[in-house]
Design an enzyme around this catalytic site. Structure first.
Site, PDB file in Angstrom:
ATOM      1  N   SER A  82     -24.692  32.294  -2.550  1.00 57.61           N
ATOM      2  CA  SER A  82     -24.315  30.911  -2.322  1.00 57.61           C
ATOM      3  C   SER A  82     -22.848  30.608  -2.610  1.00 57.61           C
ATOM      4  O   SER A  82     -22.319  29.615  -2.112  1.00 57.61           O
ATOM      5  CB  SER A  82     -25.174  30.008  -3.205  1.00 57.61           C
ATOM      6  OG  SER A  82     -24.916  30.262  -4.581  1.00 57.61           O
ATOM      7  N   SER A  86     -25.697  35.569  -5.864  1.00 51.27           N
ATOM      8  CA  SER A  86     -24.752  34.612  -5.281  1.00 51.27           C
ATOM      9  C   SER A  86     -23.288  34.850  -5.616  1.00 51.27           C
ATOM     10  O   SER A  86     -22.419  34.185  -5.057  1.00 51.27           O
ATOM     11  CB  SER A  86     -25.127  33.186  -5.696  1.00 51.27           C
ATOM     12  OG  SER A  86     -26.237  32.755  -4.960  1.00 51.27           O
ATOM     13  N   LYS A 120     -16.358  26.795  -8.153  1.00 49.63           N
ATOM     14  CA  LYS A 120     -17.539  26.511  -7.332  1.00 49.63           C
ATOM     15  C   LYS A 120     -18.067  25.120  -7.657  1.00 49.63           C
ATOM     16  O   LYS A 120     -18.090  24.713  -8.833  1.00 49.63           O
ATOM     17  CB  LYS A 120     -18.616  27.568  -7.604  1.00 49.63           C
ATOM     18  CG  LYS A 120     -19.850  27.440  -6.699  1.00 49.63           C
ATOM     19  CD  LYS A 120     -20.888  28.527  -7.003  1.00 49.63           C
ATOM     20  CE  LYS A 120     -22.089  28.437  -6.078  1.00 49.63           C
ATOM     21  NZ  LYS A 120     -23.092  29.475  -6.362  1.00 49.63           N
TER      22      LYS A 120
END
Lengths: 484, 478
Positions: free
Chosen positions: B154, B178, B79
């Site tokens: 997210s 997330s 990420k």
């Protein structure tokens, strides 16, 4: 400042002291002063994304030591907090500090007052925080419209020591700062060097009619870089407050800067004043726990502090209060004195010589004690020789002058300069003849066979030459003369 | 070679047995990314140079017959909120466009040390703020199961890339859900470890007391392998815990007979999609059938979780994001006449709308006069929530809930209604606030083919139990 004024000043001081740790508060970068700009930096003190602070254990130990020396209560648990504001030299946009749970509270310092008494100044709190970097607005780049930022200082550990508003005059403020600095220096946690910024002071001052309880509106004077200037700034502020109030005006609560060349203070620009720091507990650090065991360990390292040391030195060495004061001004001085004093025939003599002969000469030569040509061992020898009457005080002064001229220690200079021996046979013979002529009875005894009487004549010659006669030569000449 | 649902075990074995090389494996994944990612948008940057360097290192180990580390040759994605040395790291934000990280995040370094091959950086909501990946400063991510739908957020790119077979496993971050929410939306396993279990060093902070790094994988076993690699004390993160890392893989597949599973009433209330409810209830039945005792429990303060979360998270974010001021790095607006203008314009032009909204909310919550009413009160609610979970865990070994109230929603469906978007995290935020671990495991699909996730919550540092129960759910659902 007039003491008959109908107003009474109320002063509180905030002192920032840089701790002498090898590395920064929250990363392992060096704290070295004067390194090339931005060379002692890493992701943590640059405030790079994702970097996290890790507390330096030495910072805690130094801060606790200082807190204990200032008679504070060290809190078992204290909390780091973020003080949020934007400034180019503050890389994270917040400073890691402590807010509602500081490391230590409720301390005090004793100061001497103008009337010869003692006064206790309370210390509200002592907390740990990190320094910001340095903005350089000029002289760095060719173009003057740029500001450069050096982050070497970013993350350097500080303690902030906040006094109670117990200080009533600029002189007391000066005295408080002197004592505070002396104590901190004794603990060894800081060099308190104001030029390098390792000791900084802000002052809060207000006045109120004598006898009134409520405080007046205060002004804060920031960034004053010497104790003398603090005193001057406070004198200026007190006068200003009196004038404003006397002429029916009102004091505005504000931050002011002192301009030493003009001897007056100016308000800071409004924009730099209005801050809401939005303090909240620093989530990247755990609460700081200093348990009893750790506090005791640190306390065991606390050196004897100036006040106590003075009392003990007066008792141990028969010093006056004045002597003790001078000899404890720095820990180095006191340590050096004591290392010699216990060996001295008369420690008080040593103390006098240090004060009257050594310190003055050091000052005149602009030298620190550690750079003194005369070591404490040397001073000790000079004191013992003076005490024994071997050298006169006039000779002592001459010898000290020579030590400073030649940058040589006392024993070496004494060895070369001590009164020269009489090794001239003719000159000695004359003296021997005089001694023999003055003691006919002993001459008879000698000539009758009592050879031990010779010692009497040696003593006589020595006395007559004030010890300068070359003993070997005397021993050679005397028998010949006596035997005629 | 079928890489679409390739597990860590398979990848490592194929490399170890010389059925393929780490280099060839990385190449096949890059090919798949080239073929698929234009539709999905999971990757923000590819790190071919670093990937192939690592792959050839592994291939040399294999050739030398040297012992192979746990993730030897396993292609992974990271990420974009995790710092990766010399690779552009943007946190999905324009303000960090082209920002090359000068150091590695601890979790990333540990993956690589264990032999993982880092394929690239994964799209996400800007600074991890969002539940749909639509707040990315670059482009949205599409759900591989239905390209008109969001992958969740997210960590949308981290979930979608695993689901689409563009990585064997990925790292994401979870601050309010997330990891678990996008895992549920994309039909993969997503684990949020206990707070302090995995170092946060190198994770671009959103809300420091809530941020967690965790893995996305195809299987529960892979999640256990990943956690075993990244977990453990890190001297660079003061909040990382000095707790031994057990053998998580050994927990996978262990019988669950006699275990007590709590099912909280508050998580099955109004607003829960009927297909989600049915799938989750099916998992409950499966566990009962496997010998678990199902215990109805109650967590009455759950209703305060969302407001509490949005105070704590935004307050911390307002401070954490102050460093993006355009002074040392990050975007700086041109031509500002004053320092203040430089700050205002750099941040106004560099940050997206949601990030600015949260900075404003957080700044307000910390302001003089409001601190006690907001931040301090929120922290008290956290303590209250923690106590409720403590009470619950005195009775049960794990808690089971739906991961999300609904399956993946349409792109654009909630973008104009931040509050409705925030409510998507209603089942996940509590674990972040309390610091306990949570895992989302696929438990079925809707009639339209959208994945559904079931969430398991465990005691602090008891990820082992989560893997054990999650593998039972996984087994029954497959």
């Amino acid at each position: 400042m007039s003491t008959t004024s109908k107003y009474e000043p109320v002063i509180g001081l905030e002192v920032h002291v840089q701790l002498l740790t090898r590395t920064k508060a929250f990363c392992s970068c060096s704290t070295e002063f004067g390194a090339p700009p931005n060379s002692n930096v890493c992701p943590v003190c640059l405030g790079l994304p994702g970097a996290l602070p890790v507390l330096n254990r030495q910072v805690v130990e130094f801060a606790v030591l200082a807190a204990q020396a200032l008679n504070c209560t060290v809190n078992e648990t204290s909390i780091f907090a973020r003080k949020n504001y934007f400034y180019p030299d503050l890389p994270k946009g917040y400073q890691i500090s402590q807010y509602d749970k500081p490391l230590a509270e409720f301390g005090h310092i004793e100061i001497d007052t103008a009337d010869g008494g003692k006064k206790r100044i309370g210390i509200t709190r002592l907390h740990v925080e990190e320094d910001a970097g340095k903005s350089m607005h000029e002289g760095v780049n060719a173009s003057d419209d740029r500001t450069s930022v050096d982050l070497n200082r970013s993350g350097v550990p500080l303690i902030e020591i906040v006094s109670e508003p117990d200080i009533s005059t600029p002189d007391e403020a000066y005295e408080y700062l002197t004592r505070l600095k002396e104590i901190i220096l004794y603990t060894g946690v800081s060099d308190c060097n104001m030029e390098e910024g390792s000791l900084r002071c802000d002052a809060n001052v207000s006045i109120r009619p004598r006898g009134q309880k409520e405080l007046g509106t205060k002004a804060e004077v920031k960034n004053v870089n010497s104790f003398r200037f603090i005193k001057q700034a406070l004198e200026y502020e007190i006068k200003r407050h009196e004038e404003v109030i006397e002429s029916g005006g009102k004091i505005v609560q504000e931050t002011r800067l002192y301009n030493p060349s003009e001897g007056r203070t100016y308000p800071m620009r409004t924009k730099e004043r209005a801050h809401d720091y939005r303090y909240f507990p620093e989530p990247d650090l755990l609460p700081l726990v200093v348990d009893q065991k750790w506090r005791d360990e640190i306390h065991a390292r606390l050196p004897e502090l100036p006040e106590a040391r003075r009392a003990r030195m007066m008792a141990d060495y028969g010093l006056t209060e004045g002597d003790a004061h001078t000899l404890t001004l720095t820990k180095a001085m006191a340590d050096a004195f004591e290392s010699a004093a216990h060996k001295a025939t008369n420690p008080k003599r040593l103390a006098n010589i240090i004060q009257t002969e050594l310190i003055g000469r050091l000052k005149a030569a602009g030298l620190e004690l550690e750079d003194s040509p005369i070591s404490m061992e040397g001073a000790l020898l000079s004191a013992d020789l003076t005490e024994a009457g071997t050298i006169s005080s006039k000779m002592l002064k001459d010898l000290y002058d020579k030590c400073f001229e030649r940058r040589e220690d006392f024993p070496a200079v004494y060895e070369k300069e001590k009164p020269q021996q009489i090794s001239d046979a003719g000159e000695l013979e004359k003296i021997i003849d005089e001694v023999i002529a003055a003691n006919p009875k002993q001459v008879e005894q000698y000539r009758a066979g009592k050879k031990t009487v010779i010692a009497f004549f040696v003593g006589g010659v020595m006395k007559a030459t004030k010890g300068k006669a070359n003993p070997a030569l005397v021993n050679e000449l005397l028998p010949k003369k006596l035997e005629g | 070679m079928n890489i679409e649902r390739m597990t860590i075990e398979t990848a490592r074995e194929q490399v170890a047995r010389k059925q393929t090389t780490a280099t060839a494996l990385a190449e096949s994944f890059y090919k798949r990314i080239e073929a698929e990612d234009s539709r999905i948008g999971a990757y923000l940057a590819l790190s071919r140079e670093r990937a192939f360097a690592k792959a050839s290192e592994i291939d040399r180990l294999v050739a030398d017959g040297a012992p192979l580390p746990a993730l030897a040759g396993v292609p992974v994605g990271i990420k974009d909120v995790l710092m990766t040395k010399d690779i552009v790291t943007t946190a999905g934000s324009k303000i960090l466009k082209n920002f090359k990280a000068p150091y590695d995040c601890t979790a990333v370094a540990r993956l690589e040390r264990a032999g993982a091959v880092i394929l690239g950086k994964l799209n996400c909501d800007e600074f991890a703020m969002g539940s749909s990946n639509e707040n990315s400063g670059y482009h949205p991510v599409h759900n591989p199961h239905d390209l008109t739908r969001v992958p969740g957020g997210s960590s949308g790119g981290s979930a979608a890339s695993v689901a689409a077979g563009m990585a064997v496993a990925t790292l994401g971050s979870d601050t309010g859900g997330s990891i678990r929410q996008p895992a549920a939306f994309c039909g993969v396993v997503g684990l949020m470890p206990t707070y302090g279990r995995v170092s946060r060093y190198g994770l671009i902070a959103f809300a420091s007391s809530l941020d967690h790094i965790g893995p996305f994988t195809h299987t529960v076993k892979d999640a256990a392998i990943m956690l075993g690699v990244i977990a453990g004390r890190d001297p660079l993160d003061s909040t990382s815990a000095d707790v031994p890392v057990p053998d998580y893989v050994a927990e996978v597949g262990r019988p669950v007979k006699g275990m007590k599973i709590g099912v909280p009433d508050e998580y099955f209330a109004e607003g829960l999609d009927s297909e989600v409810r049915a799938a989750v209830e099916k998992s409950i039945d499966d566990l009962r059938a496997a010998g678990c005792e199902i215990v109805r429990i109650t967590l009455p303060s759950t209703k305060y979780a969302i407001p509490t979360y949005y105070i704590v998270a935004t307050a911390e974010a307002s401070s954490n994001l102050a460093r993006f001021d355009g002074v040392r790095y990050a975007y700086r607006a041109e031509g500002a006449a004053t320092l203040s203008e430089m700050y205002r314009r750099s941040r106004d032009e560099g940050f997206g709308a949601e990030v600015k909204r949260r900075i404003l909310l957080g700044t307000y919550a910390l302001s003089a006069g409001y601190y006690d009413a907001y931040y301090l009160k929120a922290q008290r609610v956290r303590t209250l929530l923690a106590r409720e979970f403590e009470t619950a865990f005195a009775q049960v070994d794990a808690i089971l809930t739906p991961t999300t109230p609904t399956p993946a929603f349409k792109l654009g469906e909630k973008t104009n209604n931040p509050l409705e978007m925030y409510l998507n995290d209603i089942f996940t935020v509590t674990a972040d606030l309390v610091g306990i671990p949570g895992i989302s495991v696929p438990c079925g699909k809707t009639r339209a083919g959208l994945p559904i996730g079931v969430q398991l919550l465990g005691k602090h540092f008891d990820e082992g139990t989560l893997f054990r129960v999650a593998s039972a759910v996984e087994h029954a659902a497959s």
